[in-house]
Design an enzyme around this catalytic site. Structure first.
Site, mmCIF file in Angstrom:
data_model
loop_
_atom_site.group_PDB
_atom_site.id
_atom_site.type_symbol
_atom_site.label_atom_id
_atom_site.label_comp_id
_atom_site.label_asym_id
_atom_site.label_seq_id
_atom_site.Cartn_x
_atom_site.Cartn_y
_atom_site.Cartn_z
ATOM 1 N N LYS A 111 3.187 0.471 -16.385
ATOM 2 C CA LYS A 111 2.644 -0.290 -15.238
ATOM 3 C C LYS A 111 0.985 0.209 -15.263
ATOM 4 O O LYS A 111 0.679 1.441 -15.498
ATOM 5 C CB LYS A 111 3.224 0.414 -14.042
ATOM 6 C CG LYS A 111 2.914 -0.355 -12.875
ATOM 7 C CD LYS A 111 3.784 0.224 -11.628
ATOM 8 C CE LYS A 111 3.315 -0.556 -10.483
ATOM 9 N NZ LYS A 111 4.176 -0.299 -9.267
ATOM 10 N N HIS A 125 7.052 5.135 -4.838
ATOM 11 C CA HIS A 125 5.818 5.379 -4.163
ATOM 12 C C HIS A 125 5.788 6.754 -3.333
ATOM 13 O O HIS A 125 4.901 7.128 -2.950
ATOM 14 C CB HIS A 125 5.477 4.247 -3.321
ATOM 15 C CG HIS A 125 5.053 3.055 -3.923
ATOM 16 N ND1 HIS A 125 4.151 3.104 -4.859
ATOM 17 C CD2 HIS A 125 5.472 2.131 -3.928
ATOM 18 C CE1 HIS A 125 3.787 1.492 -5.338
ATOM 19 N NE2 HIS A 125 4.821 1.165 -4.689
ATOM 20 N N HIS A 137 7.448 -1.627 0.887
ATOM 21 C CA HIS A 137 6.163 -1.958 0.095
ATOM 22 C C HIS A 137 5.067 -1.486 0.522
ATOM 23 O O HIS A 137 4.616 -1.431 1.740
ATOM 24 C CB HIS A 137 6.146 -3.441 0.177
ATOM 25 C CG HIS A 137 5.011 -4.343 -0.633
ATOM 26 N ND1 HIS A 137 4.968 -4.298 -1.933
ATOM 27 C CD2 HIS A 137 3.751 -4.586 -0.042
ATOM 28 C CE1 HIS A 137 3.658 -4.390 -2.416
ATOM 29 N NE2 HIS A 137 3.018 -4.902 -1.287
#
Length: 169
Positions: A86, A59, A161
């Site tokens: 993805k 990310h 996350h």
């Protein structure tokens, strides 16, 4: 000179002998418990660091080149996110200390009962969305860029996350 070294070794041997006797006398379960206390914290830190590294690979891109469809297709392939393709991935741009700071109170607030953190300021992001078709490479992506608040999970004050991003109003 040899005598001075020997005089230092003898007390050390005596202390080591006393420690061995203490450990032999100790209950094996207590010894395992003490060893467990000694070993657990480093393993938790290592796990958080591994999750942080995964977060960064998935990310974070500090200085994107383009932020268009070609950018998404290239970075998704470079980061290993195309085996299989993805469906969607978001890249956060900017300096890493600003993202990490969301884990603290200076740059982030608790979100969803404190399980997550929401940034107090907006970040430049690029969303890469799979164009459809086969999930097997070569994967093609469509890019959309925006400024958004980020919602992240943290462990040991490290981002681990990316939950979602929210459009800034």
């Amino acid at each position: 000179m040899v005598l001075s070294h020997i005089s230092k070794i003898i007390p050390l041997q005596k202390r080591l002998g006393e420690m061995v006797m203490f450990l032999k006398a100790m209950d094996p379960f207590l010894l395992l418990f003490i060893l467990g206390l000694w070993l657990v914290p480093p393993s938790l830190t290592t796990q958080a660091n591994a999750r942080e590294k995964h977060f960064l690979i998935q990310h974070y891109d500090s200085k994107p080149k383009g932020r268009d469809d070609k950018y998404c297709t290239a970075i998704m392939r470079q980061r290993g996110l195309t085996q299989p393709c993805k469906d969607m991935n978001t890249f956060i741009h900017g300096d890493y200390p600003s993202i990490k700071a969301v884990c603290g109170d200076k740059a982030g607030n608790p979100y969803e009962g404190g399980r997550l953190r929401i940034s107090k300021s907006r970040f430049q992001v690029t969303n890469c969305e799979h164009r459809g078709g086969s999930t097997k490479p070569p994967c093609k992506y469509r890019a959309t860029s925006d400024f958004r608040y980020i919602i992240i999970a943290c462990e040991n004050n490290l981002p681990v996350h990316l939950d979602q991003t929210i459009i800034a109003k």
